[in-house]
Design a protein around this motif. Structure first.
Motif, PDB file in Angstrom:
ATOM      1  N   ASN A 110      -6.029   7.827   1.932  1.00 22.77           N
ATOM      2  CA  ASN A 110      -6.341   6.399   1.762  1.00 22.77           C
ATOM      3  C   ASN A 110      -5.855   5.551   2.934  1.00 22.77           C
ATOM      4  O   ASN A 110      -5.263   4.485   2.754  1.00 22.77           O
ATOM      5  N   GLU A 111      -6.150   6.018   4.145  1.00 25.98           N
ATOM      6  CA  GLU A 111      -5.749   5.300   5.366  1.00 25.98           C
ATOM      7  C   GLU A 111      -6.220   3.841   5.357  1.00 25.98           C
ATOM      8  O   GLU A 111      -5.509   2.946   5.836  1.00 25.98           O
ATOM      9  N   ALA A 112      -7.407   3.593   4.800  1.00 26.80           N
ATOM     10  CA  ALA A 112      -7.972   2.227   4.806  1.00 26.80           C
ATOM     11  C   ALA A 112      -7.088   1.225   4.070  1.00 26.80           C
ATOM     12  O   ALA A 112      -7.136   0.022   4.355  1.00 26.80           O
ATOM     13  N   ASP A 113      -6.248   1.714   3.127  1.00 29.36           N
ATOM     14  CA  ASP A 113      -5.349   0.802   2.400  1.00 29.36           C
ATOM     15  C   ASP A 113      -4.346   0.115   3.328  1.00 29.36           C
ATOM     16  O   ASP A 113      -3.760  -0.911   2.961  1.00 29.36           O
ATOM     17  N   LEU A 114      -4.153   0.663   4.538  1.00 27.21           N
ATOM     18  CA  LEU A 114      -3.211   0.052   5.487  1.00 27.21           C
ATOM     19  C   LEU A 114      -3.649  -1.366   5.868  1.00 27.21           C
ATOM     20  O   LEU A 114      -2.813  -2.195   6.213  1.00 27.21           O
ATOM     21  N   HIS A 115      -4.946  -1.636   5.795  1.00 31.14           N
ATOM     22  CA  HIS A 115      -5.433  -2.986   6.130  1.00 31.14           C
ATOM     23  C   HIS A 115      -4.863  -4.050   5.189  1.00 31.14           C
ATOM     24  O   HIS A 115      -4.827  -5.221   5.527  1.00 31.14           O
ATOM     25  N   GLN A 116      -4.418  -3.622   4.007  1.00 26.20           N
ATOM     26  CA  GLN A 116      -3.911  -4.566   3.002  1.00 26.20           C
ATOM     27  C   GLN A 116      -2.401  -4.806   3.100  1.00 26.20           C
ATOM     28  O   GLN A 116      -1.819  -5.409   2.222  1.00 26.20           O
ATOM     29  N   LYS A 167      -2.236   8.339  -9.183  1.00 25.88           N
ATOM     30  CA  LYS A 167      -3.261   7.393  -9.649  1.00 25.88           C
ATOM     31  C   LYS A 167      -3.436   6.247  -8.646  1.00 25.88           C
ATOM     32  O   LYS A 167      -4.557   5.813  -8.377  1.00 25.88           O
ATOM     33  N   LYS A 168      -2.319   5.769  -8.100  1.00 25.04           N
ATOM     34  CA  LYS A 168      -2.395   4.632  -7.173  1.00 25.04           C
ATOM     35  C   LYS A 168      -3.034   5.037  -5.842  1.00 25.04           C
ATOM     36  O   LYS A 168      -3.926   4.343  -5.344  1.00 25.04           O
ATOM     37  N   ILE A 169      -2.599   6.151  -5.276  1.00 28.28           N
ATOM     38  CA  ILE A 169      -3.127   6.583  -3.971  1.00 28.28           C
ATOM     39  C   ILE A 169      -4.624   6.855  -4.050  1.00 28.28           C
ATOM     40  O   ILE A 169      -5.389   6.495  -3.157  1.00 28.28           O
ATOM     41  N   ALA A 187       4.490   1.822   1.826  1.00 28.90           N
ATOM     42  CA  ALA A 187       5.332   2.830   1.183  1.00 28.90           C
ATOM     43  C   ALA A 187       4.818   4.234   1.473  1.00 28.90           C
ATOM     44  O   ALA A 187       3.612   4.487   1.483  1.00 28.90           O
ATOM     45  N   ASN A 188       5.774   5.119   1.728  1.00 29.25           N
ATOM     46  CA  ASN A 188       5.494   6.546   1.896  1.00 29.25           C
ATOM     47  C   ASN A 188       5.688   7.174   0.512  1.00 29.25           C
ATOM     48  O   ASN A 188       6.734   6.994  -0.097  1.00 29.25           O
ATOM     49  N   PRO A 189       4.704   7.923   0.000  1.00 33.40           N
ATOM     50  CA  PRO A 189       4.860   8.450  -1.359  1.00 33.40           C
ATOM     51  C   PRO A 189       5.940   9.525  -1.475  1.00 33.40           C
ATOM     52  O   PRO A 189       6.509   9.980  -0.471  1.00 33.40           O
ATOM     53  N   PRO A 219       0.825  -1.209   0.000  1.00 38.13           N
ATOM     54  CA  PRO A 219       0.000   0.000   0.000  1.00 38.13           C
ATOM     55  C   PRO A 219       0.861   1.262   0.000  1.00 38.13           C
ATOM     56  O   PRO A 219       1.923   1.302   0.632  1.00 38.13           O
ATOM     57  N   LEU A 220       0.411   2.258  -0.755  1.00 41.55           N
ATOM     58  CA  LEU A 220       1.093   3.554  -0.862  1.00 41.55           C
ATOM     59  C   LEU A 220       0.152   4.550  -0.184  1.00 41.55           C
ATOM     60  O   LEU A 220      -0.932   4.816  -0.699  1.00 41.55           O
ATOM     61  N   VAL A 221       0.556   5.073   0.984  1.00 40.51           N
ATOM     62  CA  VAL A 221      -0.457   5.684   1.850  1.00 40.51           C
ATOM     63  C   VAL A 221      -0.167   7.135   2.250  1.00 40.51           C
ATOM     64  O   VAL A 221       0.950   7.481   2.664  1.00 40.51           O
ATOM     65  N   VAL A 222      -1.208   7.959   2.122  1.00 40.30           N
ATOM     66  CA  VAL A 222      -1.270   9.287   2.728  1.00 40.30           C
ATOM     67  C   VAL A 222      -2.505   9.233   3.632  1.00 40.30           C
ATOM     68  O   VAL A 222      -3.626   9.138   3.123  1.00 40.30           O
TER      69      VAL A 222
END
Length: 349
Positions: A116-122, A229-231, A128-130, A109-112
């Motif tokens: 997109n905090e919820a992506d941390l569950h994956q 695009k990913k975030i 990754a920090n963008p 997960p690429l997270v800010v």
């Protein structure tokens, strides 16, 4: 060492510009730490760093350094992350990596957190920090995307030299002195230390950050394009970037043009939206010459937004100016914020 006391945290790259900011940010946030381990390359091992008044000796980073570590913050270059983050994850640590090594990996997960905090569950042990310039832009754009949709972004950046490390700040200072005093100097660092040519940064603007690709864009520009695009989970979003290095020590600025899906929206509605957006400070009053500037954002965690206005030819188009401290929100603070989110979401054992 129970849970109430806190977590075992490691910082990899503890002597670098971002590593130093990470340690400072952990202290400022009063992050729940049971034990702090500071790691670096062999040549920096043995140095000491003060954390909350306590001297901590930096150790050489090795796979076994991560035994018993809960959270590892990496900012020591891509090759170090590629080698050691999987080793740390294997030993049960959750790694927050500040390099580009894993950003476009589909399993990472690429997270800010504001976006997109919820992506941390994956996560599979690595997050990754963008890129710094991507982070501040998506924090400003996400509230707009949520309410009005988003289909196009064109950004031009005005990036500080600290993005190239402490040596680049030094080079800017030395060149400035040399020019003011009429002395000679030889550029050695910018735009890219490992590239063929080096150019003056003092009293100049260099339209190259990172190396060029075959498509005419630089790696930095492609990072902004692909990471956005990913975030935002918008693979079809149209994004273009031009990244420019300017003679500022700290604080990236960006001129952002964006197009929304809904017609009939005016700039005052976008301003009202961003005034209450997480992580954003609105500084926007042209009548009083109020707008964000890098000199004012140094040492602050927020993303500052101003100059919001409707495009004159496209009713769905808008312009804004976005400024942030590239070492904090662009790096150290976003990493620590991810770690705070992991705790909040109950993802750290």
């Amino acid at each position: 060492m129970g849970q109430a006391k806190g977590f075992n945290v490691a910082v990899v790259g503890a002597t670098g510009a971002v590593g130093q900011q990470m340690i400072q940010t952990l202290e400022n946030r009063n992050f729940p730490i049971a034990k702090l381990t500071l790691l670096s390359s062999a040549r920096s091992a043995g140095k000491t760093v003060t954390y909350k008044g306590e001297e901590i000796t930096i150790q050489e980073a090795k796979p076994e350094s991560f035994e018993g570590i809960d959270i590892a913050l990496f900012s020591a270059g891509g090759s170090v992350s590629l080698e050691l983050a999987p080793e740390a994850a294997k030993r049960g640590a959750i790694c927050v990596d500040n390099t580009s090594a894993f950003r476009m990996d589909p399993n990472v997960p690429l997270v800010v957190p504001e976006v997109n905090e919820a992506d941390l569950h994956q996560h599979n042990g690595i997050i990754a920090n963008p890129n710094c310039s991507t982070i501040q832009m998506v924090v400003a754009l996400e509230p707009v995307r949520q309410k009005y949709g988003l289909n196009k972004v064109i950004v031009s950046t005005y990036q500080a030299v600290s993005g190239s490390g402490a040596v680049a700040i030094e080079e800017l200072a030395e060149q400035t002195k040399a020019i003011v005093n009429g002395e000679n100097f030889e550029p050695k660092i910018l735009p890219v230390k490992s590239d063929k040519k080096h150019y003056q940064i003092a009293f100049n603007a260099i339209p190259q950050i990172d190396k060029f690709q075959d498509n005419g864009f630089t790696y930095e520009e492609m990072k902004m394009i692909n990471e956005t695009k990913k975030i935002m989970h918008l693979p079809e979003l149209s994004v273009a970037a031009t990244c420019v290095r300017i003679p500022v020590a700290t604080g990236h600025s960006e001129s952002v043009y964006f197009e929304i899906d809904q017609p009939g929206v005016n700039a005052s509605e976008i301003k009202a939206l961003l005034e209450n957006a997480p992580g954003v400070v609105l500084q926007d009053d042209p009548s009083e010459q109020v707008y964000p500037m890098p000199a004012d954002c140094v040492g602050k965690n927020d993303v500052f937004v101003g100059r919001i206005r409707n495009d004159l030819d496209n009713e769905k188009g808008f312009h804004m100016w976005v400024v942030s401290d590239n070492l904090l929100k662009g790096a150290a603070w976003n990493s620590v914020q991810i770690a705070e989110s992991l705790i909040k979401l109950g993802l750290v054992k």
